[in-house]
Design a protein around this motif. Structure first.
Motif, PDB file in Angstrom:
ATOM      1  N   LEU B  39       1.485   6.320   7.882  1.00 32.26           N
ATOM      2  CA  LEU B  39       2.552   5.576   7.212  1.00 32.26           C
ATOM      3  C   LEU B  39       1.992   4.346   6.487  1.00 32.26           C
ATOM      4  CD1 LEU B  39       5.593   5.659   6.791  1.00 32.26           C
ATOM      5  CD2 LEU B  39       5.857   4.194   8.785  1.00 32.26           C
ATOM      6  N   VAL B  41      -1.129   4.035   5.346  1.00 32.75           N
ATOM      7  CA  VAL B  41      -1.858   4.500   4.164  1.00 32.75           C
ATOM      8  C   VAL B  41      -0.882   4.759   3.026  1.00 32.75           C
ATOM      9  CG1 VAL B  41      -3.287   6.341   3.190  1.00 32.75           C
ATOM     10  CG2 VAL B  41      -3.758   5.495   5.497  1.00 32.75           C
ATOM     11  N   SER B  42       0.243   5.400   3.360  1.00 32.79           N
ATOM     12  CA  SER B  42       1.198   5.712   2.300  1.00 32.79           C
ATOM     13  C   SER B  42       1.810   4.428   1.733  1.00 32.79           C
ATOM     14  CB  SER B  42       2.276   6.653   2.808  1.00 32.79           C
ATOM     15  OG  SER B  42       3.126   5.979   3.700  1.00 32.79           O
ATOM     16  N   GLU B  43       2.016   3.436   2.591  1.00 35.61           N
ATOM     17  CA  GLU B  43       2.538   2.146   2.113  1.00 35.61           C
ATOM     18  C   GLU B  43       1.586   1.570   1.063  1.00 35.61           C
ATOM     19  OE1 GLU B  43       5.529   0.917   3.682  1.00 35.61           O
ATOM     20  OE2 GLU B  43       5.531  -0.408   1.928  1.00 35.61           O
ATOM     21  N   VAL B  45      -0.759   3.256  -0.729  1.00 36.42           N
ATOM     22  CA  VAL B  45      -0.810   4.120  -1.905  1.00 36.42           C
ATOM     23  C   VAL B  45       0.406   3.906  -2.808  1.00 36.42           C
ATOM     24  CG1 VAL B  45      -0.624   6.522  -2.653  1.00 36.42           C
ATOM     25  CG2 VAL B  45      -2.256   5.894  -0.866  1.00 36.42           C
ATOM     26  N   PHE B  46       1.602   3.875  -2.186  1.00 37.02           N
ATOM     27  CA  PHE B  46       2.788   3.791  -3.025  1.00 37.02           C
ATOM     28  C   PHE B  46       3.077   2.364  -3.500  1.00 37.02           C
ATOM     29  CE2 PHE B  46       3.398   7.897  -0.869  1.00 37.02           C
ATOM     30  CZ  PHE B  46       3.387   8.688  -2.010  1.00 37.02           C
TER      31      PHE B  46
END
Ligand SMILES: [Zn+2]
Ligand SMILES: [Zn+2]
Lengths: 328, 81
Positions: B39, B41-43, B45-46
């Motif tokens: 989660l 990492v996605s934070e 990335v996005f």
């Protein structure tokens, strides 16, 4: 939430509701349960149930309809209150389940390691019901399975603060209890019934769709899995129990496929559509149902039937292109 | 064009001081050795997507293992866009 926190959460979420039910039984026995408690239980059951069914499952995992941002947040928050996991993890596991249903790689199939006899069957059912939650090695990378959910800031927020939403699912009925009775004891029994007892019943219904819904019941469509329609579970699962219909047409906003197949979640979506609050509602007409039914019949159906695609995404070679269309 | 500093700032913000003290942040640092959850990492990335107005191919983002991979991916999209 990291791996260890998640595991602790799973343990607590399995044990606390059990204690809650035990406490509730004692209170019930001593006639210390009022009508307010049952009303609160019902309110919370409906909120959490629709959160999981309409929100997590149909709106997020299968994109069966679109809705406004406030409603998307409301349904997801309600789903988080059910305490079955943060939306990005729930959706990732669920899309993986559809992709390889009842085949190797399915996170919760009752046929996962098939052993003969009654003991093997019970073991499989337990695994599909709850056992899979305790598998520490299981992870479905959300970046692969649900980049569309991750890209949504609101969804990341709810996932990150998931535990607070679960806590709210206990505090809120407590507040209701206080409002209805004006006593602290009323707040306590409200939190008990609307929180812990509700966790217990609502979650076991969801789990039953995964276990019983792949084991006992009628199959209308010869899907390449073992999904079943379980009529007696339909009402309290908000329509989720028409599980064979659902595996046949995962994106359909309605899991009930006949007028007599009661599906409360579909009624809610239909109602929202009439109010102009839901759009792009996906429906499968009777003709399309019949066509697919015939096509599946030829392949034989069941978990040994060929399905495409045949591997969970995580097992694909790295750098293989994937799209969310693959997984829902 | 973003640099390793931009990226490490984002990571520190995301980890809020919980970063292991002895960890070196450079292009060879692996995402998992930083202790980032998927989660988080996605934070990162996005957030990069939002701040730079680009769109990643999520499958490629999922394959990124080091900070260098992530950096390369971002700059690749930035150049095209
Ligand atoms: Zn299923
Ligand atoms: Zn589904």
């Amino acid at each position: 939430m990291d791996g260890r926190e998640h595991y602790t959460f799973i343990l607590l979420s399995a044990l606390l509701p059990l204690f809650g039910v035990a406490a509730a039984v004692v209170l019930l026995w001593n006639q210390l349960v009022g009508p307010a408690d049952l009303v609160i239980f019902a309110i919370m059951y409906v909120i959490a149930g629709l959160g999981v069914s309409t929100g997590y499952h149909r709106l997020l995992a299968h994109r069966s309809f679109r809705t406004t941002r406030p409603l998307r947040i409301f349904f997801t928050a309600a789903g988080a209150m059910a305490g079955q996991g943060p939306p990005v993890i729930w959706v990732a596991h669920h899309r993986r389940h559809h992709r390889v249903a009842d085949k190797p790689g399915d996170p919760h199939s009752p046929y996962h390691d098939e052993e003969p006899g009654l003991k093997g069957a019970l073991k499989g059912l337990w695994h599909a019901h709850m056992g899979w939650l305790f598998d520490r090695g299981l992870s479905s990378d959300p970046m692969r399975y649900c980049p569309d959910i991750l890209r949504d800031k609101d969804m990341r927020f709810i996932s990150k603060h998931f535990v607070w939403f679960v806590t709210a699912g206990v505090v809120l009925p407590g507040v209701l209890g206080f409002a209805f009775t004006g006593t602290l004891f009323g707040a306590f029994t409200g939190a008990l019934w609307g929180g812990l007892v509700r966790f217990f019943f609502a979650n076991h219904i969801t789990y039953a769709v995964n276990s019983i819904g792949h084991y006992f019941g009628r199959r209308r469509f010869a899907t390449p899995d073992e999904s079943r329609n379980v009529g007696w579970l339909a009402l309290f699962s908000f329509g989720e129990a028409w599980h064979n219909n659902h595996h046949a047409f995962p994106r359909s906003a309605s899991h009930g496929m006949r007028w007599y197949e009661i599906d409360i979640s579909a009624m809610v979506i239909g109602g929202l559509e009439k109010l102009g609050l839901a759009t792009n509602v996906i429906r499968i007409d009777r003709e399309r149902q019949e066509q697919k039914a015939v096509a599946w019949e030829k392949l034989g159906g069941g978990r040994h039937a060929r399905a495409t695609p045949d591997k969970p995404l995580a097992h694909r070679p790295r750098a293989a292109a994937v799209g969310i269309v693959d997984v829902e | 064009m973003i640099t390793i500093e931009t990226l490490s700032d984002l990571i520190r913000r995301e980890m809020r001081g919980k970063l292991p003290a002895d960890v070196q942040i450079d292009e060879t640092t692996r995402l998992d050795e930083l202790g980032l959850s998927s989660l988080q990492v996605s934070e990162i990335v996005f957030t990069l997507e939002d701040e730079h107005g680009v769109e990643f191919d999520p499958a490629k983002a999922a394959d990124a293992q080091t900070l260098g991979d992530l950096l390369a991916l971002t700059n690749e999209v930035l150049e095209v866009g």
